[in-house]
Design a protein around this motif. Structure first.
Motif, PDB file in Angstrom:
ATOM      1  N   ARG A  38       1.085  -1.056  -0.182  1.00 65.48           N
ATOM      2  CA  ARG A  38       0.035  -0.047   0.153  1.00 65.48           C
ATOM      3  C   ARG A  38       1.137   1.338   0.413  1.00 65.48           C
ATOM      4  O   ARG A  38       2.014   1.107   0.217  1.00 65.48           O
ATOM      5  N   THR A  90      -6.096   4.274   4.937  1.00 68.68           N
ATOM      6  CA  THR A  90      -6.003   4.743   3.699  1.00 68.68           C
ATOM      7  C   THR A  90      -5.127   4.039   3.053  1.00 68.68           C
ATOM      8  O   THR A  90      -3.947   5.028   3.461  1.00 68.68           O
ATOM      9  N   VAL A  92      -3.787   3.006  -1.355  1.00 65.81           N
ATOM     10  CA  VAL A  92      -4.056   2.353  -2.628  1.00 65.81           C
ATOM     11  C   VAL A  92      -2.655   1.526  -2.171  1.00 65.81           C
ATOM     12  O   VAL A  92      -1.701   1.445  -2.121  1.00 65.81           O
ATOM     13  N   GLN A 113      -7.688   2.157  -4.298  1.00 67.82           N
ATOM     14  CA  GLN A 113      -7.761   2.225  -2.787  1.00 67.82           C
ATOM     15  C   GLN A 113      -9.032   1.939  -1.873  1.00 67.82           C
ATOM     16  O   GLN A 113     -10.222   2.109  -2.321  1.00 67.82           O
ATOM     17  N   THR A 115     -10.087   3.775   1.309  1.00 68.55           N
ATOM     18  CA  THR A 115     -10.410   4.986   2.343  1.00 68.55           C
ATOM     19  C   THR A 115     -11.448   4.429   3.891  1.00 68.55           C
ATOM     20  O   THR A 115     -12.687   3.761   3.107  1.00 68.55           O
TER      21      THR A 115
END
Length: 118
Positions: A38, A90, A92, A113, A115
């Motif tokens: 990530r 949070t 990508v 993504q 979030t």
């Protein structure tokens, strides 16, 4: 070559759960390790979890006990079950594949993504 396609990202409230999926195609029989990385804004890409072709998982300390990685070798897919999500998760999320036959070079998906709202 290997192509990776992720799915399953989205918006979730803190404490919630998401499940990411990644499907591999191409020279899949040369894949040894599948994993998830990530990258949050302004930060370097980091390993979240990986799993060997023998099913042995490896987790970043920050996700141990909350995230579970699994793989389906027949379909050459890898999954990441994420529970107890916090805003710090949070980012990508990128699917990753490596193989001895490829000289352990990295193959990446396009990213999805995630979030987490507080």
């Amino acid at each position: 070559q290997v192509q990776l396609v992720e799915s399953g990202g989205g918006l979730v409230q803190a404490g919630g759960s998401l499940r990411l999926s990644c499907a591999a195609s191409g020279s899949i029989f040369s894949i040894n390790v599948l994993g998830w990385y990530r990258q949050a804004p302004g930060k370097q890409r980091e390993l979240v979890a990986s799993i060997s072709d023998g099913g042995i998982p490896n987790y970043a300390d920050s996700v141990k006990g909350r995230f579970t990685i699994s793989r389906d070798n027949a379909k050459m897919m890898v999954f990441l079950q994420m529970n107890s999500l916090s805003p710090e998760d949070t980012a990508v999320y990128y699917c990753n594949a490596k193989g001895r036959s490829f000289g352990w070079r990295d193959f990446w998906g396009q990213g999805t993504q995630v979030t987490v709202s507080s």
